[in-house]
Design a protein around this motif. Structure first.
Motif, mmCIF file in Angstrom:
data_model
loop_
_atom_site.group_PDB
_atom_site.id
_atom_site.type_symbol
_atom_site.label_atom_id
_atom_site.label_comp_id
_atom_site.label_asym_id
_atom_site.label_seq_id
_atom_site.Cartn_x
_atom_site.Cartn_y
_atom_site.Cartn_z
ATOM 1 N N GLN A 3 0.845 -1.193 0.000
ATOM 2 C CA GLN A 3 0.000 0.000 0.000
ATOM 3 C C GLN A 3 0.879 1.241 0.000
ATOM 4 O OE1 GLN A 3 -2.825 -0.520 3.348
ATOM 5 N NE2 GLN A 3 -4.406 -0.489 1.778
ATOM 6 N N VAL A 5 0.171 5.305 0.374
ATOM 7 C CA VAL A 5 -0.886 6.256 0.711
ATOM 8 C C VAL A 5 -0.325 7.668 0.706
ATOM 9 C CG1 VAL A 5 -2.603 6.922 2.410
ATOM 10 C CG2 VAL A 5 -2.052 4.502 2.089
ATOM 11 N N SER A 7 -0.606 11.813 0.998
ATOM 12 C CA SER A 7 -1.329 12.810 1.783
ATOM 13 C C SER A 7 -0.642 14.157 1.617
ATOM 14 C CB SER A 7 -1.379 12.419 3.263
ATOM 15 O OG SER A 7 -0.073 12.320 3.797
ATOM 16 N N CYS A 22 4.123 10.253 1.214
ATOM 17 C CA CYS A 22 3.650 8.948 0.743
ATOM 18 C C CYS A 22 4.148 7.908 1.738
ATOM 19 C CB CYS A 22 4.157 8.651 -0.648
ATOM 20 S SG CYS A 22 3.845 6.964 -1.218
ATOM 21 N N GLY A 107 0.264 4.576 -5.719
ATOM 22 C CA GLY A 107 -0.702 5.030 -4.736
ATOM 23 C C GLY A 107 -1.966 5.502 -5.429
#
Length: 116
Positions: A3, A5, A7, A22, A107
């Motif tokens: 994963q 992710v 932001s 990330c 991502g």
């Protein structure tokens, strides 16, 4: 499973700054080269910046060098993109990418909008 992710995106006025993050999981982060890509509306995805697994090699899209800085913290499984002096044309979805040999992961992206 792997994963990534992202932001830190958002709305920022021209000339402003943002720092994207990330966060990675499900992989041995320190063995992957990491990159940031972006995709503006109606355009293809383009490379913004890349950093080697150790952080010793950095690459930037020519037009962005000097305004954007990529970095990583292998202990935190995180890669960053510091974006300064943002312009309306920097508006895009920014994606994190991890690469190791033939393995690549993306991502979900974070929206950056530069507008007054």
């Amino acid at each position: 499973q792997v994963q990534l992710v992202e932001s830190g995106g958002g709305l920022v006025p021209p000339g402003g700054s943002l720092r994207l993050s990330c966060s990675a999981s499900g992989l041995t982060f320190s063995t992957y080269a990491m990159s940031w890509y972006r995709q503006a509306p109606g355009k293809g995805r383009e490379l913004v910046a890349a950093i080697s697994s150790t952080g010793g090699t950095l690459n930037y899209a020519g037009s962005l060098k000097g305004r954007f800085t990529i970095s990583r913290d292998n202990a935190k499984y995180t890669v960053y993109l510091q974006m300064n002096t943002l312009k309306p044309e920097d508006t895009a979805v920014y994606y994190c990418h991890a690469q190791k040999g033939g393995l690549g992961y993306w991502g979900q992206g974070t929206q950056v909008t530069v507008s007054s």
